[in-house]
Structure formats: C-alpha cells, structure tokens
Write a protein that holds these residues in place. Structure first.
Motif, mmCIF file in Angstrom:
data_model
loop_
_atom_site.group_PDB
_atom_site.id
_atom_site.type_symbol
_atom_site.label_atom_id
_atom_site.label_comp_id
_atom_site.label_asym_id
_atom_site.label_seq_id
_atom_site.Cartn_x
_atom_site.Cartn_y
_atom_site.Cartn_z
ATOM 1 N N UNK B 328 17.993 35.066 88.280
ATOM 2 C CA UNK B 328 19.030 33.935 88.123
ATOM 3 C C UNK B 328 20.588 34.745 88.759
ATOM 4 N N UNK B 329 20.873 35.839 88.779
ATOM 5 C CA UNK B 329 22.134 36.385 89.112
ATOM 6 C C UNK B 329 21.748 36.688 90.734
ATOM 7 N N UNK B 330 20.693 36.874 91.208
ATOM 8 C CA UNK B 330 20.337 36.843 92.573
ATOM 9 C C UNK B 330 20.563 35.634 93.368
ATOM 10 N N UNK B 331 20.046 34.660 92.650
ATOM 11 C CA UNK B 331 19.826 33.163 93.207
ATOM 12 C C UNK B 331 21.408 32.658 93.456
ATOM 13 N N UNK B 332 22.137 32.808 92.292
ATOM 14 C CA UNK B 332 23.602 32.469 92.340
ATOM 15 C C UNK B 332 24.314 33.378 93.453
ATOM 16 N N UNK B 333 23.964 34.459 93.510
ATOM 17 C CA UNK B 333 24.969 35.343 94.293
ATOM 18 C C UNK B 333 24.391 35.192 95.684
ATOM 19 N N UNK B 334 23.389 35.000 95.933
ATOM 20 C CA UNK B 334 22.726 34.859 97.424
ATOM 21 C C UNK B 334 23.448 33.489 97.840
ATOM 22 N N UNK B 335 23.366 32.539 97.141
ATOM 23 C CA UNK B 335 24.005 31.293 97.426
ATOM 24 C C UNK B 335 25.528 31.398 97.767
ATOM 25 N N UNK B 336 26.284 32.136 96.953
ATOM 26 C CA UNK B 336 27.583 32.693 97.183
ATOM 27 C C UNK B 336 27.929 33.043 98.240
ATOM 28 N N UNK B 337 26.960 34.133 98.720
ATOM 29 C CA UNK B 337 27.400 35.084 99.603
ATOM 30 C C UNK B 337 26.454 34.819 101.173
ATOM 31 N N UNK B 338 26.062 33.415 101.064
ATOM 32 C CA UNK B 338 25.137 33.266 101.954
ATOM 33 C C UNK B 338 25.481 33.633 103.466
ATOM 34 N N UNK B 339 24.680 34.328 103.902
ATOM 35 C CA UNK B 339 24.822 35.227 105.540
ATOM 36 C C UNK B 339 25.911 36.041 105.384
ATOM 37 N N UNK B 340 26.556 36.217 104.395
ATOM 38 C CA UNK B 340 28.007 37.275 104.617
ATOM 39 C C UNK B 340 27.078 38.823 104.705
ATOM 40 N N UNK B 341 26.461 39.188 103.867
ATOM 41 C CA UNK B 341 25.962 40.544 103.782
ATOM 42 C C UNK B 341 24.376 40.807 103.454
ATOM 43 N N UNK B 342 23.870 42.110 103.521
ATOM 44 C CA UNK B 342 22.497 42.220 103.020
ATOM 45 C C UNK B 342 22.613 42.300 101.533
ATOM 46 N N UNK B 343 21.229 41.821 100.815
ATOM 47 C CA UNK B 343 21.346 41.451 99.610
ATOM 48 C C UNK B 343 19.910 41.672 99.101
ATOM 49 N N UNK B 344 19.539 42.279 98.006
ATOM 50 C CA UNK B 344 18.367 42.388 97.513
ATOM 51 C C UNK B 344 18.689 42.151 95.827
ATOM 52 N N UNK B 345 17.382 41.593 95.471
ATOM 53 C CA UNK B 345 17.439 41.387 93.954
ATOM 54 C C UNK B 345 16.433 42.302 93.216
ATOM 55 N N UNK B 346 16.884 42.855 92.101
ATOM 56 C CA UNK B 346 16.111 43.835 91.417
ATOM 57 C C UNK B 346 15.603 43.169 90.077
ATOM 58 N N UNK B 347 14.387 43.003 89.665
ATOM 59 C CA UNK B 347 14.116 42.312 88.380
ATOM 60 C C UNK B 347 13.904 43.940 87.536
ATOM 61 N N UNK B 348 14.473 44.077 86.283
ATOM 62 C CA UNK B 348 14.089 45.011 85.620
ATOM 63 C C UNK B 348 14.783 45.095 84.271
ATOM 64 N N UNK B 349 14.308 46.034 83.210
ATOM 65 C CA UNK B 349 14.497 46.178 81.900
ATOM 66 C C UNK B 349 14.380 44.845 80.961
ATOM 67 N N UNK B 350 13.309 44.099 81.607
ATOM 68 C CA UNK B 350 12.754 42.831 80.758
ATOM 69 C C UNK B 350 12.137 43.563 79.356
#
Lengths: 103, 399
Positions: B328-350
């Motif tokens: 969810x942080x990835x989806x929120x942040x990638x929409x906030x930073x749309x096209x601005x920079x490189x981005x990767x989401x990591x799922x960890x610690x579940x």
C-alpha cells in the motif's frame, strides 16, 4: 423533519464543516397518529400502574399522569400494539379504528 | 520523569496524562495490556475515568463514540481481528466528526493465526476518514498519543485519530520513556472541544437519514478536515517540541534524506533498523536516507513530492500487501511521485518475520545496481522472503 434543521454548517474561508446531526422538533413529521389502524384503549379498572407500556412504547406516546395512571397520546400513537402485548394484566385492548366492512 | 515502559504502558500513561474520562475496550493480543493498565489506574484512583466493559470490539468503539458524543474525552485500543470487527464503527465515528483517540497494536491477520507485527490491520483503515499515525519507538508512542487528542479535537479537523504501534516490537518491549509532568500536559493540551454534544436535553439525533446531496457534502467536509489536518499535525508537533523538547518532523520524519541520492520510505518500528542500514550504506559510499511516514492519513503528498522529486531512486518497504496489486505504501507513493523518479516496492516482514539492517542495506544495493544498469526502474513488487526460504526455489516451497 424540517430540512433547515438537518445539518449544522460552519462555513468560512478555510473550512467547510458539515455534521450528520438533526434536531427534530415535536411533531415535525405531522400528526403520525393518522397512520393508525388500531387504537390502544386503556382499561383503568384493570391497570395496576406497573408502567410496562410506558417503558416499552417506542414512540413515547404512552403518557403518565401524576398518580402513574397511563393514557395514550392519540395524535402520535401509530397503533403498533406493543403496549397491549407487554401489559401483564391485559388492561390494554387494541380496537379497530374502522370496523370491517364499514368502508 | 524517565520510566522504563513497554509501548502499551506508554500508551496508557499518555491516555492518563490526557485525562480521559471514558474508556471501553475488548481484550486482544497485543493490545490487552493497554486497557489492563488503564483499568488498574482507575482501580487505584490514579485516573478518574469510567471503564465500560463490552462484549466485542464493535461495541467497544460504539461505546467510546457514544461517550465522546456525550462530551467526554474517550479512548479505546484494539488490534488485528478486533480492529477489523470494529471496521463499521470506524466509519460512523469519522463521519460523526466526533474526536476519539484509539491505539492500534499493529498485528498480522489470520488465517493462519499470527500475533506478530504487520501493518495490514492499520492500513486496512485508510479509507475510513480517520487520521492514522504510526510510531517508531516507545517515546514516540507516548508523545503521539498525547498529540493525537489535540489533533483530533482541533476545530479545523474534528476527526478521530489512530495511533499505531508495532505489535510486540513496541507493545511488549521495555524502553526508557520520558513521561511528562501532569501539570505540563494540562498546560499544553486544551480542554475538550467537539462540534456538538449529545445530552438528554439537546434533542440531537446523529446519523439519521439525510438527502443524497447532503451526504455528498458531508463526505467533502471530511476531506476538508483531512487536508486541514496536514497543517494541524505539523503545528501540534512543533508546539509539542517547544513544550517538551521532542519534535518528530510532523507528517514525515526525514532521516539524512536531504543530501541523499537514494531514499528508503517505510513506517513503524523497523525504521530503526533501516537507520542502521543507512549508516552501513553511507560507509559503502551510497548516499542513502530515509523518509519515515509518520502519518499515512492524511497522506503527506506535498512533503513527499518536495523531498523526493529529484532523488535518483526511492525504495519503499511495505509490511503489508494489497493482494493483486502491491504494497500500500508503494501504490500511494508511486501515484504521488508519478514519473518523477525510479521506484521499487519491497514486501517484507509479514507476520513479524525479522528484517535486519543488513537486509535493508542489501535491498538498497540491489536497487541502486538496477537503477545504474537500466537508468529507468519501476518495480511494484520485490519479495524479500524469510531467510530460511530465500535460497530455495519457489517450486520447492510449494511442494
């Protein structure tokens, strides 16, 4: 319900603030007693003043005298019959407003 | 005064310092010791409050909302399945615009049963209209809880607030916590304010049917309150910093992110491990930093754009996942930073799986290498499996 009372609005340059509250006035939906098909009639001789009917009435239309004898506000009683059903001594009778076949 | 407190006891101390009048809760791990402590304080006469015992979390928040609507400063706490059971009443509370504070001991959701830290329960409440904060350590838990009352009761906001604290990592781990004096909190925290008070005389009905048009405008009004909360949270944090000497950065804590080329974005207790990773990475010559999300609602879009638009890359760590899409942080942040920079989401610690500083550092090194090779990276999901499954082929895991 009076629509102008349905929301509290505080509006200025910075805020648009609406809350989901209403302040219903007495009788603001009209005299709902006209919805009734049966009327509760209290038999004062049988009544033991236990006040079950007064407690259970969902419309607050069983009224209470100073001596705890009850009577019905027919302007707003919708005739649901809960008072008659809860009365432990069957002192409330539901009487048809219009007799069958009369109309 | 410095006390050694678990995160849960820090919450209870904060609620006491805020002079709550009513609390209602239903026990659930890892939250239970919050209300146990409050109950003990009431029993000892240290806290003048009423504890309403209920049969479920749905009722716990309903009772809290009722007490708050009647003019009391009210508090509750829950976690995981309890929070999900409460979900309907969260909408009612926010829509009623009644200030309430609730602690959530962030925990995984079954099946299978798991009582350890995960952010799925908290993140699941994103769309309810509540303000949602997540703390990093016990001191912040106490400070955020006291602040939450002032934020919630600010007339520009009038929305309920969740204070998230990671299950077990914070809730049951003891750490030194500076507990403010009662008189200082009394001076700093204004008396209870709320938009309306329901009393037997006031003849107010809350939430009965209204026109679709009015309903729509009430939804708009909640969004106005959320937007205003961005400013209020920053103001409150600054004011708290002046009064008590601890300022956290408002909506986002920027840890060495201003001069960083690559920034990790995450929230909760594991930000502490990520900060260790930043030290490791800087020693290796990678200019890393952290933007720690302190509040996911309101979402700090403007701050994140300002802080991150010119970075070489942003690496997001999610301790939850929206199945079928990404963290969810990835989806929120990638929409906030749309096209601005490189981005990767990591799922960890579940489910409370350990993630070590070296894990954060290795993930960042992997990300930096990919950015430098490809120039353009958009990776919604990279799985950081638990250590025991990391070098096993996925087919073998399944069989």
């Amino acid at each position: 319900m009076t629509q102008e009372n349905s929301t509290l609005i505080i509006k200025d340059a910075e805020t648009y603030f609406v809350v989901p509250i209403s302040r219903p006035d007495f009788g603001s939906s009209g005299k709902t007693g006209s919805w009734r098909t049966e009327r509760p009639v209290v038999n004062e001789e049988k009544c033991t003043k236990c006040l079950y009917c007064w407690l259970y009435c969902p419309e607050d239309t069983i009224l209470r005298r100073e001596d705890d004898m009850v009577y019905v506000d027919y302007d707003y009683c919708k005739g649901c019959g809960i008072c008659a059903a809860v009365c432990p001594v069957n002192a409330i009778e539901m009487v048809p407003e219009v007799k069958r076949g009369e109309n | 005064m410095i006390k050694t407190l678990t995160g849960n006891y820090a919450v209870a101390e904060a609620a006491k310092l805020a002079r709550i009048k009513v609390t209602s809760a239903y026990p659930i791990t890892p939250q239970t010791t919050i209300v146990e402590k409050l109950s003990e304080m009431i029993e000892k006469g240290e806290l003048e409050a009423k504890m309403i015992r209920v049969e479920s979390e749905h009722s716990a928040l309903a009772a809290t909302l009722g007490a708050a609507a009647a003019g009391s400063r009210a508090f509750t706490a829950t976690a995981s399945h309890g929070l999900l059971y409460m979900h309907e009443v969260l909408w009612w509370t926010a829509s009623a615009r009644i200030p309430v504070v609730m602690a959530v001991a962030a925990r995984a959701i079954g099946a299978p049963w798991n009582i350890h830290v995960e952010h799925s329960d908290v993140v699941d409440q994103r769309d309810t209209g509540w303000i949602i904060g997540i703390a990093q350590e016990n001191q912040e838990v106490l400070d955020m809880t006291i602040q939450a009352f002032r934020i919630s009761e600010d007339p520009r906001v009038y929305l309920p607030v969740i204070v998230g604290l990671d299950g077990f990592i914070l809730t049951h781990t003891v750490a030194p916590v500076n507990v403010p004096d009662q008189k200082d909190v009394d001076n700093w925290l204004p008396p209870r304010r709320q938009p309306y008070v329901i009393t037997p005389e006031s003849k107010i009905a809350m939430g009965n049917m209204t026109s679709d048009d009015d309903y729509y405008m009430m939804r708009y009004s909640i969004q106005v309150g959320q937007e205003a909360a961005k400013k209020v949270i920053e103001e409150v944090d600054q004011s708290y910093g002046k009064a008590f000497g601890r300022y956290y950065g408002g909506l986002v804590e920027c840890y060495r992110c201003d001069d960083a080329d690559y920034v990790m974005v995450l929230m909760g207790s594991w930000a502490g491990d990520a900060k260790e990773a930043v030290k490791i990475l800087r020693e290796k010559g990678i200019n890393a930093g952290i933007a720690r999300i302190r509040f996911i609602r309101p979402w700090p879009a403007e701050i994140l754009r300002e802080k991150l638009y010119n970075k070489k890359g942003v690496l997001v760590f999610d301790r939850s996942i929206s199945f079928g899409n990404a963290g969810q942080l990835f989806t929120e942040l990638s929409s906030t930073l749309y096209g601005m920079t490189n981005i990767r989401g990591v799922i960890a610690g579940l489910g409370g799986v350990d993630v070590l500083p070296e894990d954060f550092a290795n993930e960042m090194i992997d990300f930096v290498n990919k950015v430098e090779e490809n120039g353009k990276v958009y990776d919604p999901i990279k799985w950081l499996f638990p250590a025991k499954y990391r070098n096993v082929k996925i087919e073998e895991v399944v069989s």
